[in-house]
Scaffold this motif. Structure first.
Motif, PDB file in Angstrom:
ATOM      1  N   THR A  16       9.327 -59.450  -2.257  1.00 57.79           N
ATOM      2  CA  THR A  16       8.607 -60.140  -1.697  1.00 57.79           C
ATOM      3  C   THR A  16       8.522 -60.857  -0.532  1.00 57.79           C
ATOM      4  OG1 THR A  16      10.600 -61.126  -0.828  1.00 57.79           O
ATOM      5  CG2 THR A  16      10.731 -61.900  -3.395  1.00 57.79           C
ATOM      6  N   VAL A  17       8.167 -59.922   0.675  1.00 60.01           N
ATOM      7  CA  VAL A  17       8.077 -59.997   1.968  1.00 60.01           C
ATOM      8  C   VAL A  17       6.414 -59.920   1.828  1.00 60.01           C
ATOM      9  CG1 VAL A  17       7.679 -57.521   2.677  1.00 60.01           C
ATOM     10  CG2 VAL A  17       7.880 -58.811   4.147  1.00 60.01           C
ATOM     11  N   LEU A  18       6.044 -59.454   1.271  1.00 58.78           N
ATOM     12  CA  LEU A  18       4.442 -58.978   1.082  1.00 58.78           C
ATOM     13  C   LEU A  18       3.841 -60.024   0.097  1.00 58.78           C
ATOM     14  CD1 LEU A  18       3.319 -55.914  -0.247  1.00 58.78           C
ATOM     15  CD2 LEU A  18       2.483 -56.416   1.390  1.00 58.78           C
ATOM     16  N   ASN A  19       4.544 -61.337   0.346  1.00 61.07           N
ATOM     17  CA  ASN A  19       4.187 -62.304  -0.557  1.00 61.07           C
ATOM     18  C   ASN A  19       4.087 -63.726   0.948  1.00 61.07           C
ATOM     19  OD1 ASN A  19       3.654 -62.341  -3.555  1.00 61.07           O
ATOM     20  ND2 ASN A  19       6.373 -62.961  -3.363  1.00 61.07           N
ATOM     21  N   ILE A  43      -0.552 -50.579   7.634  1.00 57.97           N
ATOM     22  CA  ILE A  43      -0.823 -51.085   9.185  1.00 57.97           C
ATOM     23  C   ILE A  43      -0.185 -52.390   9.110  1.00 57.97           C
ATOM     24  CG2 ILE A  43      -2.944 -51.324  10.454  1.00 57.97           C
ATOM     25  CD1 ILE A  43      -4.131 -49.012   8.877  1.00 57.97           C
ATOM     26  N   LYS A  44      -0.708 -54.243   8.079  1.00 61.20           N
ATOM     27  CA  LYS A  44      -0.946 -54.566   8.392  1.00 61.20           C
ATOM     28  C   LYS A  44       1.259 -54.907   8.982  1.00 61.20           C
ATOM     29  CE  LYS A  44      -1.707 -59.347   8.004  1.00 61.20           C
ATOM     30  NZ  LYS A  44      -1.645 -59.336   9.051  1.00 61.20           N
ATOM     31  N   GLY A  45       2.175 -54.404   7.823  1.00 62.01           N
ATOM     32  CA  GLY A  45       3.666 -54.667   8.169  1.00 62.01           C
ATOM     33  C   GLY A  45       3.943 -54.279   9.691  1.00 62.01           C
ATOM     34  N   LEU A  46       3.083 -53.027  10.403  1.00 61.57           N
ATOM     35  CA  LEU A  46       3.822 -52.504  11.361  1.00 61.57           C
ATOM     36  C   LEU A  46       3.166 -52.988  12.925  1.00 61.57           C
ATOM     37  CD1 LEU A  46       3.301 -48.875  10.723  1.00 61.57           C
ATOM     38  CD2 LEU A  46       5.946 -49.890  10.811  1.00 61.57           C
ATOM     39  N   SER A  47       2.503 -53.942  12.184  1.00 65.22           N
ATOM     40  CA  SER A  47       1.793 -54.113  13.297  1.00 65.22           C
ATOM     41  C   SER A  47       2.474 -56.159  13.033  1.00 65.22           C
ATOM     42  CB  SER A  47      -0.095 -54.357  13.196  1.00 65.22           C
ATOM     43  OG  SER A  47      -0.783 -53.636  12.319  1.00 65.22           O
ATOM     44  N   ASN A  48       2.314 -56.046  12.618  1.00 66.67           N
ATOM     45  CA  ASN A  48       3.503 -57.306  12.518  1.00 66.67           C
ATOM     46  C   ASN A  48       5.100 -57.413  12.955  1.00 66.67           C
ATOM     47  OD1 ASN A  48       2.725 -59.212  10.937  1.00 66.67           O
ATOM     48  ND2 ASN A  48       2.911 -58.895   9.559  1.00 66.67           N
ATOM     49  N   GLN A  49       5.530 -55.389  12.908  1.00 66.69           N
ATOM     50  CA  GLN A  49       6.519 -55.464  13.480  1.00 66.69           C
ATOM     51  C   GLN A  49       6.613 -54.937  15.120  1.00 66.69           C
ATOM     52  OE1 GLN A  49       9.875 -55.291  11.520  1.00 66.69           O
ATOM     53  NE2 GLN A  49      10.581 -54.803  13.413  1.00 66.69           N
ATOM     54  N   LEU A 155      11.670 -56.419   5.741  1.00 69.74           N
ATOM     55  CA  LEU A 155      10.590 -55.450   6.354  1.00 69.74           C
ATOM     56  C   LEU A 155      10.335 -54.177   6.208  1.00 69.74           C
ATOM     57  CD1 LEU A 155       7.255 -55.955   7.243  1.00 69.74           C
ATOM     58  CD2 LEU A 155       7.992 -56.402   9.490  1.00 69.74           C
ATOM     59  N   TYR A 156      11.431 -53.992   6.890  1.00 72.04           N
ATOM     60  CA  TYR A 156      11.659 -52.302   6.660  1.00 72.04           C
ATOM     61  C   TYR A 156      11.742 -51.239   5.707  1.00 72.04           C
ATOM     62  CZ  TYR A 156      11.957 -50.675  11.604  1.00 72.04           C
ATOM     63  OH  TYR A 156      11.021 -50.205  12.975  1.00 72.04           O
ATOM     64  N   LYS A 157      12.732 -52.551   4.677  1.00 74.47           N
ATOM     65  CA  LYS A 157      12.590 -51.687   3.659  1.00 74.47           C
ATOM     66  C   LYS A 157      11.602 -51.407   2.238  1.00 74.47           C
ATOM     67  CE  LYS A 157      15.296 -52.866  -0.787  1.00 74.47           C
ATOM     68  NZ  LYS A 157      16.353 -53.885  -1.546  1.00 74.47           N
ATOM     69  N   MET A 158      10.720 -52.877   2.488  1.00 77.24           N
ATOM     70  CA  MET A 158       9.342 -52.667   1.954  1.00 77.24           C
ATOM     71  C   MET A 158       8.220 -51.554   3.028  1.00 77.24           C
ATOM     72  SD  MET A 158       5.753 -53.521   2.697  1.00 77.24           S
ATOM     73  CE  MET A 158       6.159 -54.595   4.052  1.00 77.24           C
ATOM     74  N   LEU A 159       8.296 -51.636   3.794  1.00 74.65           N
ATOM     75  CA  LEU A 159       7.871 -50.191   4.329  1.00 74.65           C
ATOM     76  C   LEU A 159       8.501 -48.866   4.193  1.00 74.65           C
ATOM     77  CD1 LEU A 159       7.671 -51.969   8.434  1.00 74.65           C
ATOM     78  CD2 LEU A 159       5.346 -51.189   6.315  1.00 74.65           C
ATOM     79  N   ILE A 160       9.730 -48.957   4.572  1.00 80.36           N
ATOM     80  CA  ILE A 160      10.532 -47.548   3.482  1.00 80.36           C
ATOM     81  C   ILE A 160       9.190 -46.985   2.012  1.00 80.36           C
ATOM     82  CG2 ILE A 160      12.198 -45.984   3.395  1.00 80.36           C
ATOM     83  CD1 ILE A 160      11.501 -46.356   5.927  1.00 80.36           C
TER      84      ILE A 160
END
Length: 344
Positions: A16-19, A43-49, A155-160
């Motif tokens: 759901t973090v992608l929503n 890229i998007k997720g890590l930029s946020n992190q 967020l890390y769960k989604m990235l992994i």
């Protein structure tokens, strides 16, 4: 086949973090292949992190120091003759960025630099890697993916999870001393994404239903179940006195071919029948209706299953979900399952 853009939508429901609003721009972009999509998400997720800071964790460090830090280990100080050198053996906790999850992410980012993704995304990955200078690289063939996540690390769960999909698509091999990459789609990994997508879709779009991935107890006469295998449904939908157990299947071929005669996978049919009959027996006193469905991801095969069977008082259906179309059509297909079965 799955349209590349639809992988994004599947991930959006599964995680759901992608929503969130920051990812909406990806919906309008075109991707040449799945790796290009995965790279964009990372890229998007890590930029946020990075705005919040990369994951850190405390680790115990032991070393001989000229100044006391943390706890002094007298025995090791004497044993290693540190005292003679005017040092003491100390152990202390250090807050480091070189965590296992960060190591996974860095390893996959480096793999993506060698994959078929756009030059612009490769440029962005290189900038992100500057923040991983103190992070080690892993052997991507030996990564341990069984990790624990907390509510604060979604967020890390989604990235992994995206890294997991990337790693399964890009397998490194050596040929004549040069490194090459072979691309393949791992049925098991895509199957898990497919299952989770179906579950999370119904959860979000049909809040009036009870949507779970429930365990189904065996209906036994003597109460002994110690040697029996666990029965866990992919998706269980219920509304009032109606239950629908869905087994989501992602295969390269949806049907078995025996002497040019096409049959439904026997193991799949036995499994869903067992689930339905055991749940029906356990809920019999409540006068409920229990049905089952094998929901296959549609392939390029010309012949696809679309059958409804009445078996010992229960309905078992076998159908396919076309993932290679506009996502609105995918939604329509999934909605139709609910409308037809529960009449809501």
């Amino acid at each position: 086949m799955i349209a590349i853009k639809n992988i994004y939508y599947m991930l959006s429901y599964a995680f759901t973090v992608l929503n969130k609003k920051g990812y909406r721009k990806l919906e309008t972009e075109n991707f040449e292949n799945a790796d290009d999509l995965y790279a964009a998400i990372l890229i998007k997720g890590l930029s946020n992190q990075l705005r919040r800071g990369l994951q850190h964790e405390y680790t115990e460090t032991k070393e001989a120091l000229s100044m006391v830090r943390g706890k002094i280990n007298v025995t090791d100080s004497i044993k290693n003759l540190d005292v003679i050198n005017k040092k003491l053996h100390c152990s202390y906790d250090e807050f480091i960025v070189n965590t296992y999850m960060n190591q996974i992410i860095k390893t996959i980012l480096i793999l993506l630099l060698k994959a078929d993704i756009s030059k612009e995304r490769k440029k962005k990955i290189k900038k992100i890697l500057l923040f991983f200078n103190q992070v080690d690289i892993l052997d991507n063939r030996k990564i341990k993916w069984n990790l624990r996540f907390t509510r604060n690390s979604q967020l890390y769960k989604m990235l992994i999870s995206v890294c997991y999909l990337v790693n399964e698509r890009l397998i490194q091999s050596n040929s004549d001393g040069s490194k090459q990459f072979m691309e393949f789609i791992d049925e098991q990994r895509m199957s898990r994404l497919y299952e989770r997508f179906i579950l999370e879709y119904f959860k979000k779009e049909f809040p009036q239903l009870s949507v779970t991935a429930s365990y189904i107890p065996w209906s036994v006469d003597d109460g002994i179940t110690s040697m029996l295998p666990t029965m866990k449904s992919d998706v269980m939908l219920s509304y009032k006195s109606d239950y629908l157990i869905i087994d989501a299947k992602y295969y390269a071929k949806t049907l078995q071919n025996y002497y040019d005669v096409h049959k439904i996978h026997s193991g799949n049919l036995y499994q869903i029948f067992t689930y339905v009959k055991n749940l029906d027996m356990n809920l019999k006193e409540y006068s409920v209706r229990v049905s089952g469905m094998l929901l296959y991801a549609k392939t390029d095969e010309k012949l696809v299953p679309d059958n409804i069977f009445q078996m010992s008082g229960n309905q078992i259906s076998v159908t396919t979900l076309n993932l290679n179309c506009d996502f609105r059509e995918i939604s329509k297909q999934l909605n139709q399952i609910v409308f037809e079965h529960f009449e809501i």
